[in-house]
Enzyme design. Structure first.
Site, short mmCIF file in Angstrom:
data_model
loop_
_atom_site.label_atom_id
_atom_site.label_comp_id
_atom_site.label_asym_id
_atom_site.label_seq_id
_atom_site.Cartn_x
_atom_site.Cartn_y
_atom_site.Cartn_z
N ASP A 11 0.84 -1.27 -0.06
CA ASP A 11 0.08 -0.13 0.03
C ASP A 11 0.89 1.17 -0.02
OD1 ASP A 11 -2.59 1.42 0.42
OD2 ASP A 11 -1.66 1.88 2.31
N SER A 12 0.13 2.49 -0.33
CA SER A 12 0.93 3.52 -0.19
C SER A 12 1.51 4.04 1.14
CB SER A 12 0.07 4.58 -0.76
OG SER A 12 -1.23 4.70 -0.22
N CYS A 74 -4.21 -1.09 -2.36
CA CYS A 74 -4.25 0.40 -2.50
C CYS A 74 -5.25 0.83 -3.99
CB CYS A 74 -2.92 1.09 -2.59
SG CYS A 74 -2.96 2.94 -2.87
N GLU A 156 -5.68 9.95 8.93
CA GLU A 156 -4.44 9.95 9.37
C GLU A 156 -4.32 10.83 10.59
OE1 GLU A 156 -1.42 9.82 6.73
OE2 GLU A 156 -2.16 8.21 5.68
N CYS A 188 -11.37 3.66 -1.42
CA CYS A 188 -10.11 4.24 -0.66
C CYS A 188 -9.93 3.26 0.41
CB CYS A 188 -10.10 5.70 -0.56
SG CYS A 188 -8.66 6.17 0.30
N HIS A 190 -8.46 4.26 3.21
CA HIS A 190 -8.85 4.95 4.54
C HIS A 190 -10.20 4.85 4.89
CE1 HIS A 190 -4.68 5.81 3.68
NE2 HIS A 190 -4.65 6.61 4.63
N1 DGL Z 1 -4.07 3.80 -0.26
C1 DGL Z 1 -4.72 5.10 -1.02
C2 DGL Z 1 -5.97 4.38 -1.88
O1 DGL Z 1 -6.64 3.44 -1.43
C3 DGL Z 1 -5.45 6.04 -0.12
C4 DGL Z 1 -4.06 6.83 0.50
C5 DGL Z 1 -3.18 7.49 -0.84
O2 DGL Z 1 -3.61 8.68 -1.20
O3 DGL Z 1 -2.24 7.04 -0.91
O4 DGL Z 1 -6.27 4.76 -2.66
#
Ligand code: DGL
Length: 282
Positions: A11-12, A74, A156, A188, A190
């Site tokens: 993931d990011s 992600c 976050e 997403c 989050h």
């Molecule tokens: N993990 C990213 C997503 O699901 C969200 C956070 C980001 O912008 O990296 O799109």
């Protein structure tokens, strides 16, 4: 392929831990190796080509370390590079790759009655058109999308309620309410952390679809069909790594995203249960 190897998840940053959580819940006998790219994330605002390069680097690392399956946990990375990853790892190396968009789309299609579906995600995900393209197989489905970039920032910071969040949520979600959708994809990683606030704003009749649960089920099905479910009876191991140098922040956020794991369990012989009285905090 070694059945007892770990499932690699990227993931990011910390958001993919919502997917890792769902994988641990649905596949409790599997080991997990997770990398969060906090040095380069968030991916949402980045150009697609940068997201692609960053995400492929993480997947290369996991593939080299012998994971048995790769999960792109992600949405932004899935939108940017799933096809590249499939060719690079599944077609060339035989490592199955699972992403988060198709599982969520399939669940939404099963849940909707009115065929009016909303999708919310980062700017990168919504701009890529990946969700919109995935629904075209059914021309009766009407898709309404909205980028909700500030939701990541709220999560976050640990903000899941309050006036500022509701003001922003009302603004982002009003077009979806106006379109009278009956199903909303949380596109997403989050957003499951905000599902109560999003449900409150959308109203109780709208069904929320989290890509985390749908993706974990996809991981289960993929391992089952590839005969890759772990057979070892040893306790599985879960490792979490982050790029960059702020491991402490990653750990603090990880507790929130992953949920508190049970740390210590006291055993009382049968019939001798005497719990100590509850103490109130000062
Ligand atoms: N993990 C990213 C997503 O699901 C969200 C956070 C980001 O912008 O990296 O799109």
């Amino acid at each position: 392929m070694n059945r007892d190897a770990a499932i690699g998840i990227i993931d990011s940053g910390v958001g993919g831990l919502t997917v890792a959580r769902a994988v641990i819940d649905q596949l409790p006998n599997e080991s997990i190796r997770y990398i969060g790219d906090t040095a380069n994330g968030p991916y949402g605002p980045l150009p697609i080509s940068d997201v692609r390069d960053h995400a492929l680097r993480l997947l290369d690392e996991l593939a080299e370390h012998g994971v048995k399956a790769l999960v792109i946990a992600c949405n932004t990375a899935s939108a940017a590079m799933f096809r590249d990853a499939k060719e690079r790892y599944s077609d060339r190396l035989g490592i199955p790759v699972i992403e988060v968009i198709q599982p969520a789309v399939r669940t939404a299609v099963q849940r909707t009655r009115s065929k009016r579906i909303g999708v919310i995600g980062t700017e990168g995900t919504i701009k890529s058109g990946a969700y919109q393209d995935s629904f075209v197989a059914d021309p009766e489905i009407q898709v309404v999308t909205a980028a909700c970039p500030r939701f990541v920032e709220f999560v976050e910071a640990g903000v899941t309620s309050g006036a500022e969040l509701f003001e922003v949520a009302n603004e982002y979600l009003q077009p979806l309410k106006d379109a009278r959708i009956d199903t909303l994809v949380l596109g997403c990683t989050h957003y499951p952390m905000l599902s109560a606030a999003i449900q409150y704003v959308m109203g109780p009749t709208v069904t929320l679809v989290s890509s985390a649960d749908a993706t974990a089920f996809e991981v289960y099905q993929t391992l089952l069909t590839h005969d890759l479910l772990r057979t070892s009876t040893a306790v599985p191991t879960h490792s979490f790594e982050t790029t960059g140098n702020d491991a402490a922040r990653f750990e603090a956020l990880a507790h929130r995203f992953l949920g508190l794991e049970v740390g210590h369990v006291e055993a009382f012989p049968t019939g001798t249960l005497h719990l100590p009285p509850l103490t109130t905090e000062e």
